[in-house]
Scaffold this motif. Structure first.
Motif, PDB file in Angstrom:
ATOM      1  N   LEU A  24      43.168  48.407  35.168  1.00 42.48           N
ATOM      2  CA  LEU A  24      42.373  49.077  36.200  1.00 42.48           C
ATOM      3  C   LEU A  24      42.366  48.327  37.519  1.00 42.48           C
ATOM      4  CD1 LEU A  24      39.233  50.109  34.110  1.00 42.48           C
ATOM      5  CD2 LEU A  24      40.975  51.654  35.037  1.00 42.48           C
ATOM      6  N   ALA A  25      42.490  47.004  37.470  1.00 43.41           N
ATOM      7  CA  ALA A  25      42.360  46.168  38.659  1.00 43.41           C
ATOM      8  C   ALA A  25      43.535  46.379  39.619  1.00 43.41           C
ATOM      9  CB  ALA A  25      42.273  44.694  38.257  1.00 43.41           C
ATOM     10  N   PRO A  26      43.319  46.168  40.925  1.00 44.51           N
ATOM     11  CA  PRO A  26      44.399  46.358  41.904  1.00 44.51           C
ATOM     12  C   PRO A  26      45.446  45.258  41.878  1.00 44.51           C
ATOM     13  CG  PRO A  26      42.440  45.512  42.992  1.00 44.51           C
ATOM     14  CD  PRO A  26      42.046  45.808  41.573  1.00 44.51           C
ATOM     15  N   GLY A  27      45.127  44.142  41.254  1.00 41.79           N
ATOM     16  CA  GLY A  27      46.061  43.030  41.104  1.00 41.79           C
ATOM     17  C   GLY A  27      45.585  42.149  39.970  1.00 41.79           C
ATOM     18  N   ARG A  28      46.337  41.100  39.707  1.00 42.89           N
ATOM     19  CA  ARG A  28      45.987  40.209  38.598  1.00 42.89           C
ATOM     20  C   ARG A  28      45.895  38.768  39.071  1.00 42.89           C
ATOM     21  NH1 ARG A  28      48.530  42.593  32.984  1.00 42.89           N
ATOM     22  NH2 ARG A  28      48.080  44.804  33.429  1.00 42.89           N
ATOM     23  N   GLY A  29      45.453  38.605  40.313  1.00 42.48           N
ATOM     24  CA  GLY A  29      45.350  37.263  40.862  1.00 42.48           C
ATOM     25  C   GLY A  29      44.129  36.513  40.386  1.00 42.48           C
ATOM     26  N   LEU A  30      42.921  37.083  40.611  1.00 37.22           N
ATOM     27  CA  LEU A  30      41.680  36.380  40.289  1.00 37.22           C
ATOM     28  C   LEU A  30      40.684  37.327  39.648  1.00 37.22           C
ATOM     29  CD1 LEU A  30      39.733  33.932  40.517  1.00 37.22           C
ATOM     30  CD2 LEU A  30      39.087  34.795  42.781  1.00 37.22           C
ATOM     31  N   ALA A  31      40.111  36.876  38.537  1.00 43.06           N
ATOM     32  CA  ALA A  31      38.984  37.553  37.898  1.00 43.06           C
ATOM     33  C   ALA A  31      37.766  36.637  37.974  1.00 43.06           C
ATOM     34  CB  ALA A  31      39.304  37.897  36.444  1.00 43.06           C
ATOM     35  N   LEU A  32      36.623  37.203  38.311  1.00 43.23           N
ATOM     36  CA  LEU A  32      35.353  36.482  38.322  1.00 43.23           C
ATOM     37  C   LEU A  32      34.522  36.992  37.159  1.00 43.23           C
ATOM     38  CD1 LEU A  32      33.053  34.734  39.509  1.00 43.23           C
ATOM     39  CD2 LEU A  32      32.507  36.669  41.025  1.00 43.23           C
ATOM     40  N   ASP A  33      34.172  36.102  36.235  1.00 46.97           N
ATOM     41  CA  ASP A  33      33.343  36.456  35.080  1.00 46.97           C
ATOM     42  C   ASP A  33      31.973  35.818  35.259  1.00 46.97           C
ATOM     43  OD1 ASP A  33      32.611  37.466  32.576  1.00 46.97           O
ATOM     44  OD2 ASP A  33      33.277  35.664  31.546  1.00 46.97           O
ATOM     45  N   CYS A  34      30.941  36.633  35.442  1.00 43.31           N
ATOM     46  CA  CYS A  34      29.590  36.151  35.736  1.00 43.31           C
ATOM     47  C   CYS A  34      28.730  36.169  34.479  1.00 43.31           C
ATOM     48  CB  CYS A  34      28.947  37.036  36.797  1.00 43.31           C
ATOM     49  SG  CYS A  34      29.866  37.097  38.347  1.00 43.31           S
ATOM     50  N   GLY A  35      27.872  35.153  34.338  1.00 45.57           N
ATOM     51  CA  GLY A  35      27.093  35.026  33.112  1.00 45.57           C
ATOM     52  C   GLY A  35      28.011  34.803  31.924  1.00 45.57           C
TER      53      GLY A  35
END
Length: 250
Positions: free
Chosen positions: A35-46
């Motif tokens: 779904l994401a527009p790219g695969r550079g950075l994911a932020l996982d909160c909590g």
């Protein structure tokens, strides 16, 4: 509006949380990456001890995983692609417009959502995906299901923090001011022994409240009642948590 105080129900149970919480399916990370527009950075909160962050490190080049609990972050095994940080979800410290994906798994019901959504919008790249993920009460095979339900609803039920209601509703009761994307049909599945299940129940936030109110832990009685219907303790039973989602493109 100032930052809401951090409701810390988990630091004291961080080692047990790391040992006994269920693992998300690998298909979850891939579905979110698609779904994401790219695969550079994911932020996982909590992020807790990094259950989802470790999966996201597969498809994404880099993961920043934040939690307000230093004890939870201390339990996170190091990973070359994950930057674990002690930080609230509402203030990640990331630059503006840098993240392809922002996730919160079994955590968003503790956030100040107005501040978190503002932070998500700030750090999101154009077209980035926001994903709130939750799982409720597990399902068991056989008579053990009734013992588990009794413990969950009757024994520790009165001691669940009020935020737990959002989890039981699959997050449908949380404010979500976005046009929603369709959710994948996914579940957490495992084969657990008696000790696995008792250890998992020992991580519940309601258990902390029950111990304080009752002056003792109700967990030993639960373990006894569960053992009476389990069979051999080493017997592994199928356990399943359907996943619930709120998904949006920012």
């Amino acid at each position: 509006m100032g930052e809401a105080p951090f409701k810390d129900h988990f630091s004291s149970a961080a080692p047990g949380y790391a040992a006994h919480r269920p693992t998300y399916p690998a298909a979850l990370a891939e579905a979110l990456a698609e779904l994401a527009p790219g695969r550079g950075l994911a932020l996982d909160c909590g992020c807790g001890n990094g259950q989802l962050a470790r999966l996201l490190a597969g498809p994404f080049g880099r993961v920043v995983a934040t939690d307000a609990s230093a004890a939870q972050i201390a339990e996170a095994p190091p990973h070359p692609k994950i930057d674990f940080r002690v930080a609230p979800a509402e203030a990640s410290g990331l630059p503006t417009a840098c993240a392809d994906l922002i996730t919160a798994a079994q955590a968003a019901h503790w956030f100040d959502l107005a501040l978190f959504y503002a932070e998500a919008r700030r750090v999101a790249r154009p077209g980035a995906v926001l994903a709130l993920i939750s799982y409720g009460v597990l399902h068991l095979d056989g008579a053990a299901e009734a013992v588990l339900r009794h413990f969950y609803t009757q024994v520790v039920g009165p001691y669940w923090p009020p935020e737990r209601a959002h989890v039981e509703a699959g997050y449908r009761t949380l404010p979500f001011p976005f046009a929603e994307l369709p959710a994948p049909d996914l579940a957490i599945e495992a084969a657990w022994s008696l000790d696995d299940l008792v250890g998992y129940a020992g991580t519940w936030s309601a258990l902390r409240g029950a111990e304080a109110a009752l002056g003792k832990s109700p967990l030993p009685d639960f373990a006894r009642d569960l053992a009476a219907v389990w069979g051999e303790p080493e017997t592994r039973r199928r356990v399943r948590w359907p996943l619930a989602f709120r998904l949006a493109r920012l």
